[in-house]
Design a protein around this motif. Structure first.
Motif, mmCIF file in Angstrom:
data_model
loop_
_atom_site.group_PDB
_atom_site.id
_atom_site.type_symbol
_atom_site.label_atom_id
_atom_site.label_comp_id
_atom_site.label_asym_id
_atom_site.label_seq_id
_atom_site.Cartn_x
_atom_site.Cartn_y
_atom_site.Cartn_z
ATOM 1 N N GLN A 281 0.767 -1.133 -0.012
ATOM 2 C CA GLN A 281 0.091 -0.003 0.072
ATOM 3 C C GLN A 281 0.811 1.375 -0.062
ATOM 4 O OE1 GLN A 281 -2.559 -0.182 3.232
ATOM 5 N NE2 GLN A 281 -3.414 1.948 2.871
ATOM 6 N N LEU A 282 2.010 1.195 0.605
ATOM 7 C CA LEU A 282 2.723 2.555 0.773
ATOM 8 C C LEU A 282 3.416 2.500 -0.529
ATOM 9 C CD1 LEU A 282 4.191 1.746 4.533
ATOM 10 C CD2 LEU A 282 2.902 3.824 3.571
ATOM 11 N N SER A 283 3.979 1.487 -1.113
ATOM 12 C CA SER A 283 4.776 1.788 -2.232
ATOM 13 C C SER A 283 4.030 2.159 -3.413
ATOM 14 C CB SER A 283 5.196 0.157 -2.832
ATOM 15 O OG SER A 283 4.186 -0.636 -3.045
ATOM 16 N N ALA A 287 5.650 9.557 -5.291
ATOM 17 C CA ALA A 287 6.620 10.685 -5.242
ATOM 18 C C ALA A 287 5.801 11.727 -4.838
ATOM 19 C CB ALA A 287 7.614 11.018 -6.278
ATOM 20 N N ALA A 288 4.496 11.940 -5.658
ATOM 21 C CA ALA A 288 3.845 13.334 -5.381
ATOM 22 C C ALA A 288 3.352 13.157 -4.045
ATOM 23 C CB ALA A 288 2.543 13.153 -6.463
ATOM 24 N N LYS A 289 2.869 12.196 -3.276
ATOM 25 C CA LYS A 289 2.340 12.171 -2.088
ATOM 26 C C LYS A 289 3.587 12.322 -1.075
ATOM 27 C CE LYS A 289 -0.288 11.078 1.519
ATOM 28 N NZ LYS A 289 -1.295 11.952 1.753
ATOM 29 N N VAL A 290 5.006 12.122 -1.293
ATOM 30 C CA VAL A 290 5.925 12.426 -0.292
ATOM 31 C C VAL A 290 6.321 13.796 -0.600
ATOM 32 C CG1 VAL A 290 8.685 12.052 -0.070
ATOM 33 C CG2 VAL A 290 7.117 10.107 -0.751
ATOM 34 N N ARG A 291 6.154 14.430 -1.740
ATOM 35 C CA ARG A 291 6.556 15.840 -1.966
ATOM 36 C C ARG A 291 5.438 16.739 -1.141
ATOM 37 N NH1 ARG A 291 7.636 14.356 -7.275
ATOM 38 N NH2 ARG A 291 5.378 15.010 -7.978
ATOM 39 N N LYS A 319 7.319 11.654 9.307
ATOM 40 C CA LYS A 319 7.476 10.113 9.701
ATOM 41 C C LYS A 319 6.808 9.546 8.548
ATOM 42 C CE LYS A 319 6.060 6.868 13.165
ATOM 43 N NZ LYS A 319 5.353 6.703 14.868
ATOM 44 N N GLN A 320 5.627 10.212 8.050
ATOM 45 C CA GLN A 320 4.994 9.581 7.006
ATOM 46 C C GLN A 320 5.507 9.463 5.817
ATOM 47 O OE1 GLN A 320 1.596 8.423 7.595
ATOM 48 N NE2 GLN A 320 1.857 9.160 9.732
ATOM 49 N N ALA A 321 6.227 10.556 5.455
ATOM 50 C CA ALA A 321 7.102 10.426 4.202
ATOM 51 C C ALA A 321 8.054 9.434 4.396
ATOM 52 C CB ALA A 321 7.726 11.891 4.219
ATOM 53 N N LEU A 322 8.700 9.153 5.448
ATOM 54 C CA LEU A 322 9.816 8.026 5.580
ATOM 55 C C LEU A 322 8.960 6.843 5.325
ATOM 56 C CD1 LEU A 322 12.172 9.973 8.159
ATOM 57 C CD2 LEU A 322 12.732 9.231 5.881
ATOM 58 N N ALA A 323 7.922 6.635 5.937
ATOM 59 C CA ALA A 323 7.216 5.407 5.807
ATOM 60 C C ALA A 323 7.238 4.987 4.232
ATOM 61 C CB ALA A 323 5.948 5.477 6.245
ATOM 62 N N ILE A 324 6.947 5.937 3.414
ATOM 63 C CA ILE A 324 6.899 5.723 1.855
ATOM 64 C C ILE A 324 8.418 5.648 1.275
ATOM 65 C CG2 ILE A 324 6.071 6.667 -0.250
ATOM 66 C CD1 ILE A 324 4.085 8.153 1.441
ATOM 67 N N ASP A 325 9.324 6.615 1.792
ATOM 68 C CA ASP A 325 10.568 6.525 1.228
ATOM 69 C C ASP A 325 11.475 6.726 2.241
ATOM 70 O OD1 ASP A 325 12.788 7.225 -0.080
ATOM 71 O OD2 ASP A 325 12.155 8.761 -1.184
#
Length: 614
Positions: A281-283, A287-291, A319-325
């Motif tokens: 789900q995270l993958s 990148a748009a979500k991380v930005r 923390k949410q951004a690092l969960a994705i990347d």
């Protein structure tokens, strides 16, 4: 005696003929043939040459015999060499088959919990689990180390492939020094229950309910029923917390909890499956979500929102951004800045002489950043200094008075330390316990709030009724509407309270039940791929027909839309329907069954959202 038809004999004769012929040819090239006399002379010269093969003094049979013996010797020599080669190949084959391997294909070193540093002889192999391939067979010194656990140094013999597992023993805390094993068990049981009541289930691990339960099972009593039951309680709560975090969109928290479960409950297949599903789900977020998360994190950092509000802070977004990347440098930088600011505030409080505030601030750092060993070490150092200080005499009721005053001023964060102190020093009246629980609730520490609301005694009627209703609020915040309604109805049946009057409870219950009824009556949207028939020449195009609560819409080469009130649908032929979009009639082709579904879905939506029903 060899006869005329002997193969050896034939070979010798052939050889003589060939040699004589070659000699004659050579002679002919050197001697021109000009006359008969010359031919006679040449013949005379050729005679000695022909006698080279068999001497006039040696019988022809003797030469043939000698040639036969020579051929026999060659045959025996060939047979002997062949036998030696065959024997050598056989010996080599047997050696290769029976030879013992010099390496093992694979050795897997596991530890419980995982994450321990693995070292073989003088070489580091990282953190467990570790997979070693093509490792030379032999004896090694294995060293396993993990903070908070007793190190393992052991000589192991590597002789075959497979996994090896080591269960690490915890280092006994200093508080247990000098106690008998029975006293240690009782103390750890009490500490475990207290940690569970505070909501410190297992993460961070040190000082948690799971930590004290493991101290008993790993160090003192491997068959302890208390430890087994507490481990199961922690596991169940962790699964519930992970599911709740996932449902409210806090995927980083869910990831953290599932990773904890995988590390400390290696046999929990449900946790492994859930963790894998979450990673997928995270993958997919991209990148748009991380930005977007990094932008929000930076804005929160600039505004000074380090950890509050809980779901709109720099810590939360990074923390949410690092969960994705996990390797995102910007997210790591923001996270480190938050940690440094919190740690600095703790050190400043300590420097001012406010040891209590400094310790609490640094304890928050260890909770938010459990990987920071330096912060944990600093907390232990300050805690030791706090204990060493002379205990100051104080009025036992002072904390209660200050805490309740701050609570009434809605300074919930500031009220918590005084209210906790009042509870611990024996002045925790039902009012104080409720105020502490509600302060935790208002600062979004729901687990602690839930724990203290349950401690309000039934004898304190009004406060007890409020606690029951507040437990309903917590259930609703967690997304458990069924439990929320159940608690509110219980409080209503008890007559409500000053804080939760019956009318308020009725309104809460009705709102939930109304949404449940609406959800049950809500039709399901319908989307179908249809063919739009248009033009006098039989033109058509394919598009998507959608019927939902907003009305009817077709998206294709042409676009048509109408609200529920203005849409009309009728069946023509067996595979065609007419739809009127606000007076504009269009024809579509689709299967008869799908046409019926379109008509029924539109009718249900029109009935559901009819002005007469609202």
């Amino acid at each position: 005696m060899l006869g005329e038809n002997s193969p050896i004999q034939h070979r010798v004769a052939d050889h003589d003929v060939k040699e004589s012929t070659m000699a004659a040819d050579h002679w002919a090239q050197d001697t021109p043939m000009t006359s008969n006399a010359s031919e006679s002379a040449g013949a005379a010269k050729r005679t000695p040459i022909s006698n080279r093969s068999i001497s006039s003094a040696e019988p022809a049979g003797s030469a043939i015999g000698r040639s036969s013996v020579s051929a026999g010797k060659r045959w025996w020599l060939l047979a002997a060499v062949s036998a030696l080669l065959l024997t050598g190949l056989t010996v080599a084959g047997v050696y290769l088959v029976t030879k013992k391997p010099s390496t093992v294909d694979q050795l897997v070193i596991l530890t419980v919990p995982s994450g321990a540093e693995i070292r073989l002889d003088s070489k580091d192999y990282g953190h467990s689990p570790v997979k070693l391939e093509r490792l030379a067979i032999g004896t090694y010194t294995l060293t396993i180390s993990k903070e908070g656990f007793e190190p393992i140094v052991e000589r192991i013999t590597v002789a075959e492939s497979g996994p090896v597992e080591f269960k690490l023993k915890l280092v006994l805390p200093s508080e247990a020094a000098g106690l008998s094993p029975e006293e240690q068990v009782r103390q750890f049981q009490q500490r475990s229950e207290e940690a569970f009541a505070r909501g410190n289930y297992g993460f961070p691990y040190e000082g948690s309910a799971l930590y004290y339960a493991d101290l008993i099972s790993r160090n003192l009593d491997p068959t302890s029923s208390f430890s087994s039951e507490m481990r199961e309680r922690v596991r169940n709560v962790a699964h519930q917390s992970a599911q709740a975090a996932s449902s409210r969109g806090d995927l980083a928290q869910a990831q953290e909890i599932y990773n904890f479960l995988v590390d400390y409950y290696p046999d929990d297949e449900e946790a492994r499956a859930s963790a894998a599903k979450l990673e997928t789900q995270l993958s997919e977020l991209g990148a748009a979500k991380v930005r977007d998360l990094l932008r929000k994190a930076d804005e929160a950092l600039q505004a000074g929102h380090l950890t509050d509000p809980a779901r709109a802070s720099a810590y939360y977004y990074s923390k949410q951004a690092l969960a994705i990347d996990r390797q995102n440098d910007k997210a790591r930088q923001i996270r480190n800045q938050v940690k440094e600011k919190l740690a600095t505030a703790g050190e400043q409080a300590y420097a001012r002489g406010d040891i209590e505030a400094g310790v609490k601030q640094l304890e928050q750092v260890t909770q938010l950043f459990p990987e920071d060993k330096q912060a944990r070490s600093r907390v232990r150092e300050l805690q030791a200094k706090r204990v060493a200080q002379p205990v100051k005499a104080a009025d036992p009721s002072a904390s209660r008075i200050r805490g309740l005053a701050k609570y009434r001023d809605q300074k919930f964060e500031e009220a918590i330390p005084d209210l906790e102190d009042a509870v611990s020093n024996g002045t925790g009246t039902p009012e104080v316990v409720f105020a502490l629980a509600r302060s935790y609730q208002r600062t979004n520490k729901l687990d602690l709030a839930d724990s203290y609301f349950r401690k309000v005694p039934q004898t304190a009627a009004d406060t007890y009724h409020s606690a029951i209703a507040a437990l309903g609020d917590i259930a609703y915040q967690r997304g458990d509407s069924a439990t929320a309604v159940e608690r509110w109805k219980e409080a209503r049946q008890l007559g409500g309270s000053t804080l939760y009057i019956v009318a308020t409870l009725d309104h809460k219950i009705e709102e939930i039940e109304k949404r449940q009824r609406e959800k049950a009556a809500e039709p399901s949207p319908l989307k179908l791929q249809v063919k739009h028939l248009h033009g006098v020449l039989g033109g058509s195009c394919t598009g998507m027909l959608t019927i939902d609560s907003t009305g009817v819409r077709y998206d294709g080469e042409h676009v048509f839309a109408a609200g529920l009130a203005g849409a009309r649908l009728s069946l023509n032929k067996k595979d065609e329907i007419d739809i009127r979009f606000e007076g504009n009639s269009q024809k579509f082709r689709l299967a008869r069954a799908d046409a019926e579904r379109c008509r029924e879905t539109l009718a249900r939506y029109q009935q559901r959202y009819s002005p007469a029903n609202n």
